[in-house]
Design a protein around this motif. Structure first.
Motif, PDB file in Angstrom:
ATOM      1  N   MET A 116     -10.450   6.063   6.855  1.00 42.83           N
ATOM      2  CA  MET A 116     -10.519   4.616   6.655  1.00 42.83           C
ATOM      3  C   MET A 116     -10.429   3.872   7.983  1.00 42.83           C
ATOM      4  SD  MET A 116      -8.213   4.359   3.154  1.00 42.83           S
ATOM      5  CE  MET A 116      -8.388   2.594   2.879  1.00 42.83           C
ATOM      6  N   LYS A 153      -4.250   2.504  -2.294  1.00 41.83           N
ATOM      7  CA  LYS A 153      -5.229   1.968  -3.244  1.00 41.83           C
ATOM      8  C   LYS A 153      -5.442   0.468  -3.033  1.00 41.83           C
ATOM      9  CE  LYS A 153      -4.595   5.390  -6.908  1.00 41.83           C
ATOM     10  NZ  LYS A 153      -4.135   5.618  -8.286  1.00 41.83           N
ATOM     11  N   GLN A 198      -7.550   0.054  -0.048  1.00 40.41           N
ATOM     12  CA  GLN A 198      -8.894   0.577  -0.263  1.00 40.41           C
ATOM     13  C   GLN A 198      -9.862  -0.537  -0.672  1.00 40.41           C
ATOM     14  OE1 GLN A 198      -9.151   3.671  -3.210  1.00 40.41           O
ATOM     15  NE2 GLN A 198     -11.268   4.130  -2.707  1.00 40.41           N
ATOM     16  N   TRP A 244     -10.690  -2.423   2.407  1.00 44.40           N
ATOM     17  CA  TRP A 244     -11.485  -1.525   3.249  1.00 44.40           C
ATOM     18  C   TRP A 244     -12.953  -1.533   2.829  1.00 44.40           C
ATOM     19  CZ3 TRP A 244     -13.679   3.193   1.471  1.00 44.40           C
ATOM     20  CH2 TRP A 244     -14.215   4.012   2.453  1.00 44.40           C
ATOM     21  N   ILE A 287     -13.485   9.254  -0.300  1.00 49.42           N
ATOM     22  CA  ILE A 287     -12.170   8.615  -0.415  1.00 49.42           C
ATOM     23  C   ILE A 287     -11.728   8.592  -1.881  1.00 49.42           C
ATOM     24  CG2 ILE A 287     -10.892   6.449  -0.126  1.00 49.42           C
ATOM     25  CD1 ILE A 287     -11.458   7.832   2.537  1.00 49.42           C
ATOM     26  N   ASN A 288     -12.618   8.165  -2.779  1.00 55.44           N
ATOM     27  CA  ASN A 288     -12.265   8.109  -4.206  1.00 55.44           C
ATOM     28  C   ASN A 288     -11.909   9.491  -4.745  1.00 55.44           C
ATOM     29  OD1 ASN A 288     -12.609   5.346  -4.414  1.00 55.44           O
ATOM     30  ND2 ASN A 288     -14.709   5.495  -5.144  1.00 55.44           N
ATOM     31  N   VAL A 306      -8.439  10.424  -3.310  1.00 52.39           N
ATOM     32  CA  VAL A 306      -7.366   9.622  -3.915  1.00 52.39           C
ATOM     33  C   VAL A 306      -7.134  10.069  -5.357  1.00 52.39           C
ATOM     34  CG1 VAL A 306      -6.778   7.297  -4.740  1.00 52.39           C
ATOM     35  CG2 VAL A 306      -7.618   7.624  -2.415  1.00 52.39           C
TER      36      VAL A 306
END
Length: 186
Positions: free
Chosen positions: A121, A150, A153, A156, A177-178, A181
């Motif tokens: 990120m 989160k 995010q 971001w 990323i998803n 996470v």
């Protein structure tokens, strides 16, 4: 590092997860011949790709080194309908039938640990948003829980959507990323 490349076995191992790899081995195998990796400075490359890790992947047959042969190479880059680039390389001494086709493969998603999610990120914001993202970068650096991550995010992704980041790259990074996470929360 630019003289290393994934072998066919290496490509298969990434796509099918047919060979057990450590997280560091898998990350290096994903990055080794990617254009973003080539753009990193030498010190950072050395930390990501220490000699012993490179040697492990070479010994497993997943990486190989380009050999320095003084035969002229003819390269042509084609752009297909969906903007996928394909590079055709032919040795000047090779018959045309033996031309090698190497499409830019879509990377396989890997579950990243919390610290690496933060790093991805931060790196994308630094690369594509610059100083405008400094407060968000500082916020991401200080978070220590999944809930805070989160929340960051959303900021971001909004920042990157308004940046010069190519949509395909943004989409792939968001998927990574998803995916990470999601697996951290389960």
């Amino acid at each position: 590092m630019s003289h290393f490349f994934k072998t066919e076995l290496g490509q298969t191992a990434l796509q099918q997860r047919s060979i057990a790899l450590t997280a560091r081995q898998r990350r290096l195998l994903l990055l080794i011949d990617h254009e973003d990796f080539k753009g990193l400075d030498q010190d950072y490359k050395a930390r990501i790709a220490p000699t012993e890790l490179l040697q492990q992947l070479i010994d497993m047959g997943l990486l190989a080194q380009h050999t320095a042969v003084n035969t002229p190479q003819i390269s042509t880059t084609l752009t297909l309908q969906d903007n996928e680039q394909v590079t055709l390389t032919q040795s000047a001494h090779m018959p045309e039938k033996q031309m090698a086709l190497s499409p830019l493969a879509e990377p396989t998603l890997e579950q990243l640990p919390f610290a690496e999610i933060q790093q991805v990120m931060i790196e994308t914001l630094t690369s594509y948003c610059g100083l405008m993202a400094r407060p968000l970068i500082q916020n991401i650096q200080t978070i220590d829980s999944l809930q805070q991550l989160k929340a960051c995010q959303m900021q971001w992704i909004t920042s990157l959507q308004e940046s010069r980041m190519p949509p395909e790259q943004l989409n792939q990074t968001l998927k990574l990323i998803n995916y990470s996470v999601q697996h951290l929360s389960s």
